[in-house]
Structures are given as structure tokens and as C-alpha cells.
Enzyme design. Structure first.
Site, PDB file in Angstrom:
ATOM      1  N   CYS A   1     -10.900 -15.123  19.215  1.00 48.51           N
ATOM      2  CA  CYS A   1      -9.996 -12.941  18.611  1.00 48.51           C
ATOM      3  C   CYS A   1      -9.404 -12.755  19.625  1.00 48.51           C
ATOM      4  O   CYS A   1      -8.969 -11.517  19.277  1.00 48.51           O
ATOM      5  CB  CYS A   1     -11.168 -12.319  17.474  1.00 48.51           C
ATOM      6  SG  CYS A   1     -12.312 -11.891  19.272  1.00 48.51           S
TER       7      CYS A   1
ATOM      8  N   CYS B   1      -1.680   5.487   6.980  1.00 45.94           N
ATOM      9  CA  CYS B   1      -2.891   5.351   7.520  1.00 45.94           C
ATOM     10  C   CYS B   1      -2.687   4.406   8.463  1.00 45.94           C
ATOM     11  O   CYS B   1      -1.641   3.812   8.755  1.00 45.94           O
ATOM     12  CB  CYS B   1      -3.348   5.224   6.212  1.00 45.94           C
ATOM     13  SG  CYS B   1      -4.892   4.051   6.337  1.00 45.94           S
TER      14      CYS B   1
ATOM     15  N   CYS C   1       0.685  -1.670   0.306  1.00 47.63           N
ATOM     16  CA  CYS C   1       0.258  -0.427   0.084  1.00 47.63           C
ATOM     17  C   CYS C   1       0.846   0.809  -0.201  1.00 47.63           C
ATOM     18  O   CYS C   1       2.046   1.359   0.877  1.00 47.63           O
ATOM     19  CB  CYS C   1      -1.044  -0.367   1.305  1.00 47.63           C
ATOM     20  SG  CYS C   1      -1.654   1.585   1.174  1.00 47.63           S
TER      21      CYS C   1
END
EC number: 2.1.1.190
Length: 446
Positions: free
Chosen positions: A403, A86, A80
Site C-alpha cells: 500500500c 470535501c 460528486c
């Protein structure tokens, strides 16, 4: 002058050199300067870098890389062009193999720290698509007058400003390709200053957008969204206030707005709504579901309990293998979605129940049965409250999908104390390029 009003010590302005020894759980390089721990954003183990200080605290300092003097063999060129600015992901500079090894090391550490145990066997890491995998996200929106246009995406690192991006290689291509067209659309709206976020969700067939707006949206702007939906083949919802105010403005026919995804290994199709919880990474999910069911070793005579079942992601595939399956979920809307999905797939050997699994469930109707196998897939807070009930049921095998490796390890410790063996465990790359650790563990009754 009193200490209360004493000015804060200024940060050093000149870059300093530091050798990086390890990687933190958050993906930052860790080194020491004059014995003090420093976390360095953008640095990797084995590197010598120059860094700029971001903060200095009592026990540790923080900085970010300005140049690299000795480069790690594990460093790769980020996919990216916005990486480093970002804040949507933090590990694109680390090779995928090194990323997954780092995540496994975190799980190992947590098992030792919280459970004082390790699995008898480490499962090979489960990986799939490394980019364009993310099918759900909450994107920030802001019309910036100085730029003369609308920004859509994630926040910058160390800032509340939105990153100025034109695409995102982590989002699914269908979603990524909408960033610029949505920006251009909002530029021409009366309410361009009043849209703070767009929630995006996609199935195999459709992309849905939930547009949050802080002021009433005039019909002219609503028509622009409808025209956009027709042009790009997406579903558009508006959200003027809380989640209960979400309403669809295109398409008119509900059947044309139905999101779904397929689990080909079981010939099961799951229907979903945009706000439903669903696994973010479709390619990993298609591997993870059969992986978990294989670990459970489900037989045609088995009664199986699926806790925190959601819309039936594991429940319905289990029902294609077992004699009978019960799915239990805390959110009533998801229970209804599970029932809808069972009906849609013609599965009659499955029932869904709503229950708060953090409370006493010993007298619940579904809890009076005998289960040979149990699957649990809780939220980040884990399943500590339900462990006692699981132990009482004395199932032969338990598969725990997690998770959060810290709560998995904590709960593993409780299961081991109660007479279960931690037979196998491993990590699954649900969120490549990020520090998120998804894992799976198999427990067997002694």
C-alpha cells in the site's frame, strides 16, 4: 524592528496564470512562476490555469485553480457535487485511465529511486468499481448550531471543518445512504454535541456503526440508536473511550451481528468484526486475491508462508490450493480471527501464529519449516525487518502486496541484492479517485 516580530509577507490577492507541466504524487498540478515551483490544487498537466495563492514558502508555493484557460483532454466532470470542497478524495477531475497511469508512473519512479531497478514485465493495471467501492471509513460528526443540524462526513480541503454533504459516491451505497438519516437521528439527541465520529464498516451482508461519544450516553439516546438499527437493518456499537470500550447495543444476538464477505473464486467466507483490518475495496479484493495466488503459481505440493496475514484474506484461499499454509500476524486478535475463519471454512491444512515481524523471528516454531512460496502484505512501513528472514528461507517465489510504493521499492532493492529478480510488478486501483497507490510485485530466486 527585529526579524522575529517582522510581519509575514502578504499573499498576492489577484489570480495569476500558470502553465501546468506535470502532476505531483499528491495529485496537484506542478508548474513554475519565475522559476519557482508551484503546486496547484485542481490543475492537470497540459493545462493553463489561473490560480489563487494559498501559501508561499522558501522552495515552493501552493495555490488552487480559480479558472481554466486551456483544458486537458484528460479532465472529466467529477461525479460528486462536493468535489473540490470535501477532502475525502482528490482526483475525480482526472479520467480513470489517466489516474491509473499516474499511479503506475509513481511506482516506476520509486523503483528507479530506491531500488535502481525496474520489473522485467509490467502487469496490466487491476481495476474494478470506480465508485461506491469503499466499505470502511471513519466519518467526522459535528452538530453545527448555525446550520441547525448535524454534519457527517470528511473534512473540507485546507480546513478542519466538516464538509456539508448529503451523500458520498465513493462510500458503498449502503453507507452513503445512511449519512442523512444518521444526521437527522443525532439532531434529536441529548448528546448531539458529544459525538465526534462514527466508524462505519460493512461486509457483504451487513453494515456496522461504531458511535464514539465523549460523555455518557443516556438510555433515551441509546434507545434511539437501537430503533435506528432496527429500522435500517444495521449493527450499532457504542465507544465511550478507547477501542477496548466498544460494545454492541443492537442486535442482541451476536450471530445476527456477524459481518462477513465472500471470496467466490475459492468458495471461502471470511468473518470479521467492525474494527478488524479488511481491504476497503471489495470488488478489487475479489480480483486481487486470485491475481496474487496466480502470480505465486501455487502447487498442491507447496508449503506457503503468508506474512502480515490479518484475518486470513490471502491465507485461506492459499490453503485451498497448497499442501500447507502458515499465516503470521502481529495482532493477537487477528490471529484468533484467522483461526476462527479456518474452522468456519473447514480448512485443516493451515495454522496461524502471532509474532512481531519487526523483531528477531529466527527461532520461531513456524520459521523452522521450508517454504516454496511466500506472500507478504505489510502496512505502509513495509517489511524491511523481515526481508532478512525471507532471504534465509530461500523461497522460489515471493509475491509482495503493497500500500506504499516507496517502501515496496526500498524492500525490492534489498531482495534484488539478496539474489532475487524483480520479475513482474503493477498497480491495483484499491482507492479510485484518490492518490493512494496499491501495488503488487513478483520476485523469483535466481
Amino acid at each position: 524592528m527585529s526579524r522575529k516580530y517582522k510581519s509575514r509577507k502578504k499573499l498576492p490577492t489577484e489570480p495569476v496564470s500558470i502553465q501546468i507541466d506535470s502532476l505531483s504524487h499528491e495529485g496537484r498540478g506542478v508548474g513554475r512562476i519565475e522559476g519557482k515551483t508551484v503546486f496547484v490544487d485542481g490543475a492537470l498537466p497540459g493545462e493553463t490555469v489561473e490560480m489563487q495563492y494559498l501559501s508561499q514558502r522558501g522552495k515552493f508555493d501552493e495555490g488552487r485553480v480559480t479558472s481554466i484557460q486551456v483544458v486537458s483532454e484528460q479532465r472529466v466532470t467529477p461525479e460528486c457535487p462536493y468535489f473540490g470542497v470535501c477532502g475525502g478524495c482528490s482526483m475525480q477531475h482526472l479520467s480513470s485511465n489517466a489516474q491509473i497511469s499516474h499511479k503506475q508512473s509513481i511506482l516506476q519512479e520509486q523503483f528507479t529511486h530506491f531500488a535502481q531497478t525496474q520489473p522485467q514485465e509490467w502487469l496490466p493495471p487491476l481495476q474494478a468499481d470506480l465508485f461506491h467501492y469503499r466499505r470502511k471509513a471513519r466519518l467526522g460528526v459535528r452538530h453545527v448550531m448555525k446550520k441547525g443540524r448535524t454534519l457527517i462526513g470528511f473534512r473540507e480541503k485546507y480546513s478542519n471543518f466538516l464538509a456539508d454533504i448529503g451523500h458520498c459516491p465513493v462510500l458503498s451505497k449502503q453507507i452513503s445512504n445512511l449519512i442523512v438519516p444518521m444526521s437527522q437521528l443525532i439532531d434529536g439527541m441529548e448528546t448531539r454535541f458529544d459525538i465526534p465520529q462514527i466508524e462505519v464498516s460493512s461486509g457483504d451482508n451487513l453494515v456496522a456503526l461504531i458511535v464514539r461519544h465523549l460523555k455518557p450516553m443516556p438510555l433515551t439516546d441509546q434507545q434511539k440508536w437501537q430503533d435506528f438499527a432496527k429500522q435500517h437493518g444495521v449493527v450499532v456499537y457504542l465507544q465511550p473511550k478507547g477501542p477496548d470500550t466498544v460494545h454492541r447495543i443492537w442486535p442482541e444476538n451476536e450471530a445476527d451481528a456477524q459481518l462477513s464477505y465472500q471470496l467466490d473464486a475459492f468458495d471461502v467466507t471470511l468473518l470479521q468484526q467492525p474494527l478488524d483490518f479488511a481491504q476497503v475495496n471489495a470488488s478489487i479484493n475479489r480480483k486481487m486475491v486470485p491475481y496474487a495466488i496466480d502470480l505465486l503459481d501455487v502447487k498442491p505440493t507447496d508449503q506457503v508462508l503468508d506474512l502480515f496475514c490479518g484475518l486470513g484474506n490471502f491465507t485461506l484461499p492459499l490453503a485451498t490450493k497448497a499442501q500447507y499454509v502458515v499465516g503470521v500476524e502481529g495482532v493477537a486478535e487477528m490471529v484468533e480471527r484467522g483461526k476462527q475463519n479456518a474452522l468456519h471454512n473447514g480448512l485443516t491444512n493451515v495454522d496461524f501464529y502471532q509474532a512481531d515481524l519487526t523483531t528477531d523471528i529466527s527461532k520461531a516454531e513456524w520459521n523452522q519449516r521450508q517454504y516454496q512460496k511466500i506472500l507478504i502484505d505489510p502496512a505502509r512501513s513495509g517489511a524491511l525487518e523481515v526481508i532478512q528472514n525471507i532471504v534465509r528461507l530461500a523461497a522460489e517465489k515471493i509475491v509482495y502486496v503493497s500500500c506504499n510504493p516507496a517502501t515496496l521499492a526500498r524492500d525490492a532493492g534489498e531482495l534484488v541484492k539478496a539474489g532475487y529478480q524483480l520479475k513482474k510488478a503493477g498497480v491495483m486501483d484499491m482507492f479510485p479517485q484518490t492518490t493512494h497507490v496499491e501495488s503488487i510485485a513478483l520476485f523469483e530466486k535466481n
